[in-house]
Design an enzyme around this catalytic site. Structure first.
Site, PDB file in Angstrom:
ATOM      1  CG  ASN A  48      -7.973  -4.336  -3.937  1.00 44.14           C
ATOM      2  OD1 ASN A  48      -8.399  -4.918  -4.940  1.00 44.14           O
ATOM      3  ND2 ASN A  48      -7.114  -4.897  -3.112  1.00 44.14           N
ATOM      4  CB  VAL A  49      -6.384   1.421  -6.658  1.00 42.69           C
ATOM      5  CG1 VAL A  49      -5.202   1.996  -7.440  1.00 42.69           C
ATOM      6  CG2 VAL A  49      -7.572   1.165  -7.590  1.00 42.69           C
ATOM      7  CB  ALA A  52       5.066   1.887  -3.822  1.00 48.51           C
ATOM      8  CB  CYS A  59     -11.202  -0.417   0.197  1.00 51.22           C
ATOM      9  SG  CYS A  59     -10.262  -0.904   1.654  1.00 51.22           S
ATOM     10  CD  GLU A  61     -15.196  -2.561   0.324  1.00 53.59           C
ATOM     11  OE1 GLU A  61     -14.097  -2.355  -0.236  1.00 53.59           O
ATOM     12  OE2 GLU A  61     -15.348  -3.376   1.242  1.00 53.59           O
ATOM     13  CB  CYS A  92     -11.778  -2.281   6.137  1.00 54.57           C
ATOM     14  SG  CYS A  92     -11.750  -0.655   5.349  1.00 54.57           S
ATOM     15  CB  CYS A  95     -15.005   0.361   3.508  1.00 52.71           C
ATOM     16  SG  CYS A  95     -13.642   0.603   2.348  1.00 52.71           S
TER      17      CYS A  95
HETATM   18  N1  THU Z   1      -9.682  -4.405   0.763  1.00 51.58           N
HETATM   19  C1  THU Z   1     -10.754  -3.976   0.040  1.00 51.58           C
HETATM   20  O1  THU Z   1     -10.612  -3.529  -1.106  1.00 51.58           O
HETATM   21  N2  THU Z   1     -11.968  -4.049   0.609  1.00 51.58           N
HETATM   22  C2  THU Z   1     -12.221  -4.586   1.835  1.00 51.58           C
HETATM   23  O2  THU Z   1     -13.364  -4.614   2.259  1.00 51.58           O
HETATM   24  C3  THU Z   1     -11.140  -5.120   2.638  1.00 51.58           C
HETATM   25  C4  THU Z   1      -9.783  -4.922   2.106  1.00 51.58           C
HETATM   26  C5  THU Z   1      -8.351  -4.333   0.137  1.00 51.58           C
HETATM   27  C6  THU Z   1      -7.426  -3.318   0.737  1.00 51.58           C
HETATM   28  C7  THU Z   1      -6.083  -3.894   0.357  1.00 51.58           C
HETATM   29  O3  THU Z   1      -5.771  -3.489  -0.974  1.00 51.58           O
HETATM   30  C8  THU Z   1      -6.297  -5.390   0.367  1.00 51.58           C
HETATM   31  O4  THU Z   1      -7.706  -5.578   0.286  1.00 51.58           O
HETATM   32  C9  THU Z   1      -5.757  -6.075   1.595  1.00 51.58           C
HETATM   33  O5  THU Z   1      -6.191  -5.487   2.747  1.00 51.58           O
END
Ligand code: THU
EC number: 3.5.4.5
Length: 137
Positions: A48-49, A52, A59, A61, A92, A95
């Protein structure tokens, strides 16, 4: 659950965990990694990136899907998401729709915990009746 890992599970888990270490998540401190096996037996991983400006965060994915498309592939055979803790991290809602674009009835979603437990579901269990222009049922 850790006992029955296939070589493919291990590969996806290793790649997702490697990417997870590079997560940019200073706002949530929730570091996620994802890895894909595509139809050409290639692997793609991302983390995930965050940003701000919170809604601009991406995410893990989504990054892995972008890497797959940039590499010229189109089908997600398997996708693994590794959580930063010992709870599973299911994709989520957004995604799930992104995965749906490149999934089929056989696509598997593996969710891995920090300690390496893995739960596998068919993608269709995560997003039944997914929206798509080519859906006939
Ligand atoms: N996040 C993901 O990268 N993948 C998921 O399936 C759920 C959530 C990340 C998004 C955000 O950067 C952090 O997790 C908290 O929600």
């Amino acid at each position: 659950m850790t006992l029955n890992l296939t070589a493919e599970h291990k590969m996806l888990l290793a790649l997702a965990t490697k990417a997870q270490k590079n997560a940019h998540a200073p706002y949530s401190n929730f570091h996620v990694g994802a890895a894909i096996l595509d139809e050409n037996a290639q692997h793609h991983a991302c983390c995930n990136v965050e940003n701000a400006a919170y809604p601009l965060g991406q995410c893990a994915e989504a990054g892995a899907i972008s890497a797959m498309i940039a590499a010229g592939s189109k089908q997600i055979k398997q996708i693994l998401i590794v959580s930063p803790n010992n709870n599973f991290c299911p994709p989520c809602g957004g995604c799930r729709q992104k995965i749906a674009e490149f999934a089929n009835a056989e696509t598997e979603v593996h969710m891995a915990t920090k300690s390496g437990d893995i739960k596998t579901v068919k993608f269709t269990e995560l997003l039944p009746l997914a929206f798509g222009f080519d859906k006939k049922d």
